[in-house]
Design an enzyme around this catalytic site. Structure first.
Site, mmCIF file in Angstrom:
data_model
loop_
_atom_site.group_PDB
_atom_site.id
_atom_site.type_symbol
_atom_site.label_atom_id
_atom_site.label_comp_id
_atom_site.label_asym_id
_atom_site.label_seq_id
_atom_site.Cartn_x
_atom_site.Cartn_y
_atom_site.Cartn_z
ATOM 1 N N HIS A 31 -4.054 -4.165 4.123
ATOM 2 C CA HIS A 31 -4.427 -5.303 4.978
ATOM 3 C C HIS A 31 -5.485 -6.165 4.284
ATOM 4 C CE1 HIS A 31 -3.104 -2.361 8.214
ATOM 5 N NE2 HIS A 31 -2.393 -3.413 8.507
ATOM 6 N N GLY A 141 2.886 -8.521 5.022
ATOM 7 C CA GLY A 141 3.069 -7.663 3.855
ATOM 8 C C GLY A 141 4.549 -7.531 3.502
#
Ligand code: PAF
Length: 286
Positions: A31, A141
């Site tokens: 993250h 992602g």
């Protein structure tokens, strides 16, 4: 960094254009790399921290999903977020909320086949969060490759005017893709999980040596430990349409180790066939 618990607090903190990193918290270095990528742009970065109930099926890990707002705030601030937006469920889904966003047939394939309704839950919450956060740019992602593909589709189909960016997968030193769910693995399961990047590395090697036949490319499946329950391993074109040996492609895997479900993927490019192997190296967050 400001922690906003309501849309009003969010608006007070950020009134103009912003970049957005949607998360369910339990933040890790993967993250952090998304936030850093977003922070390369001049607009402030808003990170949402919301465990979305509608993307979990019956019997899935909604209740046990890790929650750590204090740790998340420290990581998000260090990575360059301007605001951590951690709303209550009632703000995201106020009484009377009935609208859903269905991103089409692809949402029922691959992960969607074993998780019915999952991607409708993801597309609905992310679209709702877009309305609350009002970003011009969003970063997802590449580990959640199908999610990224579907959220590109939603942004395009609904003409949202949001630039969707896919950030590289960040891996542990042994190649395992970082995931909030890795913390559920026992020491033995963690050791076995390395079979996933090893399998992808074998596919990368075969691809680099010129193999394009899908059956031959997916053959190393036999090397998986018996404790690792394979849900799917598929080769698809980069847009997740059927595999075309002459076009950019992706190998996608989902499996279970005990109660923990893990996913990963490997992007393959005929124009640069050795690149795939390099993406499996451990990476420092950008
Ligand atoms: O990838 C995730 O963490 C979630 O699916 C997302 C995009 C934050 C939506 O809840």
């Amino acid at each position: 960094m400001i922690i906003a618990r309501t849309a009003a607090e969010l608006r007070a903190a950020v009134s103009g254009p912003c970049s957005f990193v949607p998360t369910m918290g339990a933040l890790h270095d993967g993250h952090a790399s998304l936030i850093r990528l977003a922070a390369e742009h001049p607009e402030p970065v808003v990170v949402s921290d919301f465990v979305n109930p509608t993307q979990f099926g019956v019997g899935e890990d909604f209740k046990s999903y890790p929650r750590d707002l204090v740790g998340d705030a420290a990581l998000a601030a260090a990575a360059g977020a301007a605001v951590l937006y951690a709303p209550d469920v009632d703000e995201v889904y106020p009484p009377g909320f009935v609208t859903t966003v269905d991103p089409g047939p692809l949402s029922r394939e691959l992960c969607g086949a074993s998780r019915p309704g999952h991607f409708v839950g993801v597309a609905t919450v992310v679209t709702r969060l877009y309305g609350l956060v009002r970003p011009t740019r969003v970063v997802f992602g590449r580990k959640d490759y199908q999610q990224l593909t579907l959220m590109r589709r939603v942004a395009k189909d609904l003409a949202l005017g949001i630039d969707v960016i896919g950030a590289p997968t960040i891996r542990e030193a042994d190649g395992l893709a970082m995931s909030s769910r890795n913390r559920f693995l026992s020491a033995d399961q963690r050791a076995e999980a390395v079979a996933i990047p090893r399998l992808l590395a074998a596919i990368a090697e075969a691809y680099a040596s010129g193999e394009r036949n899908p059956t031959a490319l997916l053959l190393p499946t036999h090397a998986l430990p018996s404790t690792l329950e394979l849900e799917y391993l598929e080769l698809r074109a980069a847009d997740l349409s059927p595999y075309d040996p002459a076009a950019p492609a992706v190998a996608l895997i989902a499996c279970r180790l005990g109660a923990t479900r893990l996913i990963d993927n490997l992007e393959l490019d005929p124009a640069d066939p050795t690149a795939a192997g390099r993406t499996l190296d451990a990476k420092e967050p950008v």
